[in-house]
Motif scaffolding. Structure first.
Motif, PDB file in Angstrom:
ATOM      1  N   HIS A  17      30.066  -4.182 -48.948  1.00  0.00           N
ATOM      2  CA  HIS A  17      28.950  -4.100 -48.008  1.00  0.00           C
ATOM      3  C   HIS A  17      28.174  -2.785 -48.137  1.00  0.00           C
ATOM      4  CE1 HIS A  17      31.041  -7.499 -46.166  1.00  0.00           C
ATOM      5  NE2 HIS A  17      29.959  -7.723 -45.463  1.00  0.00           N
ATOM      6  N   GLY A  18      28.691  -1.862 -48.943  1.00  0.00           N
ATOM      7  CA  GLY A  18      27.999  -0.600 -49.150  1.00  0.00           C
ATOM      8  C   GLY A  18      28.087   0.361 -47.990  1.00  0.00           C
ATOM      9  N   ARG A  19      29.068   0.164 -47.109  1.00  0.00           N
ATOM     10  CA  ARG A  19      29.250   1.063 -45.974  1.00  0.00           C
ATOM     11  C   ARG A  19      30.707   1.059 -45.555  1.00  0.00           C
ATOM     12  NH1 ARG A  19      30.150  -1.557 -41.170  1.00  0.00           N
ATOM     13  NH2 ARG A  19      29.398  -3.705 -40.906  1.00  0.00           N
ATOM     14  N   ASN A  66      33.142  -0.399 -51.187  1.00  0.00           N
ATOM     15  CA  ASN A  66      33.032  -1.516 -50.255  1.00  0.00           C
ATOM     16  C   ASN A  66      31.872  -2.437 -50.642  1.00  0.00           C
ATOM     17  OD1 ASN A  66      32.410  -3.087 -47.755  1.00  0.00           O
ATOM     18  ND2 ASN A  66      34.068  -1.829 -46.934  1.00  0.00           N
ATOM     19  N   ARG A 117      33.409   4.117 -49.276  1.00  0.00           N
ATOM     20  CA  ARG A 117      31.978   3.817 -49.136  1.00  0.00           C
ATOM     21  C   ARG A 117      31.402   3.311 -50.462  1.00  0.00           C
ATOM     22  NH1 ARG A 117      30.288   8.352 -47.021  1.00  0.00           N
ATOM     23  NH2 ARG A 117      30.020   7.662 -44.853  1.00  0.00           N
ATOM     24  N   THR A 159      33.334   0.213 -39.160  1.00  0.00           N
ATOM     25  CA  THR A 159      33.040   0.925 -37.916  1.00  0.00           C
ATOM     26  C   THR A 159      33.986   0.453 -36.815  1.00  0.00           C
ATOM     27  OG1 THR A 159      31.462  -0.698 -37.058  1.00  0.00           O
ATOM     28  CG2 THR A 159      30.599   1.005 -38.556  1.00  0.00           C
TER      29      THR A 159
END
Length: 284
Positions: free
Chosen positions: A245-247, A243, A240, A250
């Motif tokens: 993308h900050g997430r 990454n 986390r 999924t």
């Protein structure tokens, strides 16, 4: 004993979506949770019929029934088989059922998302763990059979049944563990490495039939299988934070990638490992 959960008529008629693969079947191995569940839902939303294989106890039957109803809500046919997808008996039963159901339409997508293996070390650590805490030959064999070799047997049987047609796509789920080391992850890492070898070989052997085979390397994703990995909380924190993308990845990210690949009918993109991680592999 293998049990069947048959698809039912949706309570309210819904016009199916008109995706590129609408009217064809998606075969999802590991359909009841995680990435398999998300791919099944995305496939149904795009108008694909769903044939799912899963292994669940009676305590989850209400949840499975709700999942089937959700899939049917997209106006498609759904059939789930509850059994060991890596077992010959389940595979034989499922392929026979599928052959009857998809006559005239064929299978557009096969997803191999089986995440069941032993998470034990190979040798004693500094604490002097006894032999009972080490990976056994039987556990090693089981892990590779479920998470790697079963892909070959499924593809071979589906091909023999005549349901894999030119333009069909086979996708297998891998992870960074196919090239990295983590505590107690040795058998699963070996299975993921073998899975990639199988994908390469199948891609070449099936190229004349214009059937593509690729692996999706998902980033760290919150799934039941991740939670079973020792030290998974640390993996989550690192992924986390790193990454771009900050997430985290999924299951829906994976489903989008799977159906995007499946939209092609040429079979020209084959034999690859496709990172579905938002750039996580570039920074960790």
């Amino acid at each position: 004993m293998t049990a069947l959960l048959n698809g039912r008529e949706a309570a309210t008629a819904v016009a199916p979506a008109t995706g590129v693969r609408a009217g064809q079947w998606a075969v999802v191995l590991g359909a009841s949770s995680g990435m398999g569940r998300a791919v099944a839902l995305r496939a149904a939303a795009e108008g694909m019929h769903v044939f799912g294989v899963h292994l669940d106890t009676a305590s989850r039957q209400d949840d499975i029934a709700a999942q089937v109803a959700e899939l049917e809500g997209h106006g498609v046919s759904v059939h789930f088989v509850n059994g060991n997808a890596a077992g010959a008996a389940t595979r034989e039963l499922a392929v026979a059922e599928l052959r009857e159901r998809c006559a005239g339409s064929g299978v557009g997508l096969v997803l191999h998302s089986l995440a069941f293996g032993s998470l034990l070390p190979y040798v004693p650590g500094p604490d002097g763990a006894d032999d009972a805490a080490l990976l056994s030959p039987k556990q090693m064999t089981m892990t590779l059979e479920v998470m790697a070799h079963s892909l070959v047997w499924w593809v071979r049987d589906l091909l023999a049944a005549g349901v894999l047609l030119p333009g069909s796509h086979v996708l297998a789920m891998t992870s960074a563990g196919d090239s990295r080391v983590a505590p107690s992850y040795g058998a699963v890492s070996a299975a993921k490495s073998a899975l990639l070898a199988h994908c390469r070989q199948l891609a070449v052997e099936l190229a004349p039939s214009r059937i593509s085979v690729n692996a999706l390397r998902a980033g760290v994703t919150l799934t039941p299988s991740l939670e079973r990995i020792p030290g998974s909380a640390r993996l989550v924190d690192v992924a986390r934070a790193a990454n771009p993308h900050g997430r985290l990845t999924t299951p829906e990210d994976v489903a989008e990638a799977a159906l995007t690949l499946a939209a092609s009918s040429s079979g020209w993109v084959t034999g690859n490992v496709v990172a579905v991680d938002g750039g996580e592999g570039l920074t960790t």
